[in-house]
Motif scaffolding. Structure first.
Motif, PDB file in Angstrom:
ATOM      1  N   TYR A 247       0.841  -1.188   0.000  1.00 23.91           N
ATOM      2  CA  TYR A 247       0.000   0.000   0.000  1.00 23.91           C
ATOM      3  C   TYR A 247       0.882   1.246   0.000  1.00 23.91           C
ATOM      4  O   TYR A 247       1.936   1.278   0.643  1.00 23.91           O
ATOM      5  CB  TYR A 247      -0.902   0.048   1.230  1.00 23.91           C
ATOM      6  CG  TYR A 247      -1.926  -1.060   1.283  1.00 23.91           C
ATOM      7  CD1 TYR A 247      -2.984  -1.098   0.387  1.00 23.91           C
ATOM      8  CD2 TYR A 247      -1.845  -2.053   2.252  1.00 23.91           C
ATOM      9  CE1 TYR A 247      -3.939  -2.113   0.450  1.00 23.91           C
ATOM     10  CE2 TYR A 247      -2.787  -3.068   2.325  1.00 23.91           C
ATOM     11  CZ  TYR A 247      -3.833  -3.095   1.420  1.00 23.91           C
ATOM     12  OH  TYR A 247      -4.760  -4.097   1.483  1.00 23.91           O
ATOM     13  N   ALA A 248       0.424   2.285  -0.657  1.00 22.79           N
ATOM     14  CA  ALA A 248       1.200   3.526  -0.718  1.00 22.79           C
ATOM     15  C   ALA A 248       1.235   4.203   0.652  1.00 22.79           C
ATOM     16  O   ALA A 248       0.312   4.072   1.464  1.00 22.79           O
ATOM     17  CB  ALA A 248       0.593   4.472  -1.746  1.00 22.79           C
ATOM     18  N   GLU A 249       2.299   4.938   0.902  1.00 20.03           N
ATOM     19  CA  GLU A 249       2.368   5.794   2.081  1.00 20.03           C
ATOM     20  C   GLU A 249       1.453   7.001   1.872  1.00 20.03           C
ATOM     21  O   GLU A 249       1.178   7.397   0.731  1.00 20.03           O
ATOM     22  CB  GLU A 249       3.800   6.285   2.319  1.00 20.03           C
ATOM     23  CG  GLU A 249       4.783   5.183   2.633  1.00 20.03           C
ATOM     24  CD  GLU A 249       6.198   5.723   2.860  1.00 20.03           C
ATOM     25  OE1 GLU A 249       6.360   6.959   2.939  1.00 20.03           O
ATOM     26  OE2 GLU A 249       7.131   4.900   2.947  1.00 20.03           O
ATOM     27  N   ILE A 250       0.980   7.583   2.954  1.00 21.95           N
ATOM     28  CA  ILE A 250       0.197   8.813   2.826  1.00 21.95           C
ATOM     29  C   ILE A 250       1.143   9.963   2.498  1.00 21.95           C
ATOM     30  O   ILE A 250       2.327   9.944   2.854  1.00 21.95           O
ATOM     31  CB  ILE A 250      -0.617   9.120   4.099  1.00 21.95           C
ATOM     32  CG1 ILE A 250       0.296   9.285   5.328  1.00 21.95           C
ATOM     33  CG2 ILE A 250      -1.670   8.052   4.341  1.00 21.95           C
ATOM     34  CD1 ILE A 250      -0.434   9.775   6.572  1.00 21.95           C
ATOM     35  N   SER A 251       0.619  10.983   1.845  1.00 21.59           N
ATOM     36  CA  SER A 251       1.429  12.149   1.492  1.00 21.59           C
ATOM     37  C   SER A 251       1.685  13.019   2.715  1.00 21.59           C
ATOM     38  O   SER A 251       0.993  12.913   3.734  1.00 21.59           O
ATOM     39  CB  SER A 251       0.712  12.988   0.431  1.00 21.59           C
ATOM     40  OG  SER A 251      -0.466  13.575   0.985  1.00 21.59           O
ATOM     41  N   ASP A 252       2.669  13.903   2.602  1.00 16.26           N
ATOM     42  CA  ASP A 252       2.938  14.831   3.705  1.00 16.26           C
ATOM     43  C   ASP A 252       1.731  15.727   3.960  1.00 16.26           C
ATOM     44  O   ASP A 252       1.437  16.084   5.112  1.00 16.26           O
ATOM     45  CB  ASP A 252       4.170  15.685   3.388  1.00 16.26           C
ATOM     46  CG  ASP A 252       5.456  14.885   3.437  1.00 16.26           C
ATOM     47  OD1 ASP A 252       5.407  13.698   3.819  1.00 16.26           O
ATOM     48  OD2 ASP A 252       6.517  15.439   3.091  1.00 16.26           O
TER      49      ASP A 252
END
Length: 496
Positions: A247-252
């Motif tokens: 799963y992708a990391e969340i954005s800043d």
């Protein structure tokens, strides 16, 4: 900007600034904003205003020291230590000397908190031993926190008596799904900490792109029922080879948005910490960042080494560049109010007490006086701590120190407490808060709105010349200093 959203944010900010409870539907609308949008930027500014009222614009830096690294049979799907992933195959433990050296470096830099982070099955007795060693070897008014496995209240109190002031333990997102832990096991440990003498920090973690707004809100609503020092917002940092790295990391921007919502949700009741260090979170209301050292379960390390996305100097610069102020460990800027310093003449005290009439100028003719300011008598920790002081009554007598207890309750209330806990100490009534105001000993941060502005937990040692010899201040109302440590510090102060 959408006028309706602007009004929603303004109303939520107003509620948070008054330490009210922003409802779930409002919080959900804030989480549904597009990260990085004009509306989300406005939310960040509102959240930062709440933080500035909460802390005065001071930000703490803590250092989390990874004590050990080892393959873990629990195989949490976000953690690199899982045996099944084969990323960590050997056990490594920092030596006591390495831990002491790292801890001393942190305190010398002025950091306000040290966290000892261990793997799930690290020895509880060894952790207690490390706490005692750190307190004995490194003086200073810093917070010492444990981040370890499951605990009972007895174990938590053993950590407290070993020099720890707090503990990080949380219910993680999708506990029991992405982890093999029974959520109730984690909740039992959380309840044990809540019932202990330790301060408690939890986290909404580890947040990934797969987690929904409702999952995050479920955590917030659960945490609002607890008595907490702070909530840490932690984004998942993907490690290749772990299952959740698919799963992708969340954005800043999304990370900062969640920080802002946690700040609005907590009002003035809790601090908001973040991990990892992302500059934008300070713009959105975070008041604590952590620099990590040693083993980190988010990394595929085979040995203990430094893990610093921001080093100590860079973290301090980040705070200043953000227009905020750095809290210090020796006199923590988050809670620094008093102009009284060691060697200063102290304000006079004349007041009614359980022994009749108390006059400080008369009392110090017989020897030093220790003034113990403390929060309301119904607080569990206040009663338990006075029982601890009671057990050390003879230690104060041997030093010819008269310990006197003070808060804003009536003499009759004090007499009831004295009877209930068999206290051997004199209690002063300060119903108009004059003494507390003279000594600037009052609460500015607490989970209970009713407690703010009441008497804080502080200790002032007044010598026979009416000058301050020693001072200890709780940053939070339920923080205490172990009595053995207090007596050791008093002895040191009297030798100087």
């Amino acid at each position: 900007m959408d006028a309706e959203i602007k009004l929603l944010i303004d109303n939520a900010k107003s509620t948070a600034l008054s330490n009210g409870m922003v409802d779930r539907s409002t919080l959900k609308k804030l989480l549904e904003l597009k990260p990085g949008s004009e509306e989300c930027e406005y939310l960040g500014k509102a959240s930062r205003e709440v933080m500035i009222k909460h802390t005065g614009g001071y930000v703490r830096i803590g250092s989390s020291i990874g004590v050990d690294i080892a393959p873990c049979p629990m195989n949490c799907q976000f953690c690199s230590l899982g045996e099944e992933w084969g990323l960590v195959t050997e056990t490594h433990i920092l030596t006591d000397d390495q831990i002491l050296s790292l801890a001393k470096s942190v305190v010398d830099k002025g950091f306000t908190q040290i966290t000892l982070r261990t793997t799930e099955y690290f020895s509880h007795q060894k952790l207690c031993q490390l706490g005692r060693k750190i307190r004995a070897a490194i003086p200073g008014d810093y917070m010492l926190t444990a981040n370890t496995g499951e605990v009972t209240t007895k174990m938590a109190d053993e950590l407290f008596y070993s020099g720890f002031t707090g503990m990080y333990h949380t219910l993680r997102l999708r506990e029991g799904i992405d982890t093999p832990f029974d959520p109730q096991t984690r909740i039992d440990s959380i309840n044990s900490i809540q019932d202990s003498k330790l301060m408690h920090t939890v986290g909404i973690e580890p947040i990934g792109s797969e987690h929904t707004d409702d999952e995050i809100l479920d955590m917030i609503e659960y945490f609002r029922n607890l008595d907490l020092v702070s909530v840490c917002i932690m984004k998942r940092v993907n490690v290749a080879g772990t299952p959740l790295s698919r799963y992708a990391e969340i954005s800043d921007d999304r990370f900062a948005q969640i920080v802002a919502v946690a700040r609005i949700a907590g009002g003035l009741r809790w601090g908001v910490a973040t991990h990892p260090v992302i500059p934008k979170t300070l713009e959105y209301g975070a008041d604590h960042i952590t620099v990590e050292t040693g083993a980190n379960p988010r990394d595929d390390l085979q040995q203990i080494e430094c893990w610093e996305p921001y080093n100590h100097q860079e973290a301090m610069k980040l705070i200043i560049d953000s227009g905020l102020k750095l809290g210090q460990a020796s006199r923590d800027g988050l809670y620094e109010r008093t102009s009284l310093k060691t060697g200063d003449s102290v304000p006079k005290i004349r007041s009614e007490s359980t022994h009749g009439r108390f006059d400080l100028s008369e009392r110090i003719r017989n020897g030093p006086v220790m003034l113990y300011f403390y929060p309301q008598e119904y607080r569990h920790i206040s009663q338990e701590y006075e029982k601890d002081l009671n057990r050390h009554f003879d230690d104060f007598v041997k030093r010819n120190i008269a310990l006197v207890c003070i808060n804003d309750e009536s003499v009759e209330s004090h007499k009831t407490l004295v009877k209930n806990i068999d206290s051997r100490y004199e209690h002063i009534s300060d119903t108009d808060m004059k003494i507390a105001k003279d000594y600037e000993s009052y609460i500015i941060r607490d989970s209970s709105e009713d407690s703010i502005g009441k008497t804080n937990r502080e200790l002032f040692l007044i010598d026979t010349d009416a000058k301050l010899k020693y001072h200890w201040r709780a940053r939070l109302a339920d923080e205490t200093i172990p009595v053995d440590c207090l007596i050791s510090q008093i002895d040191e102060a009297l030798r100087l």
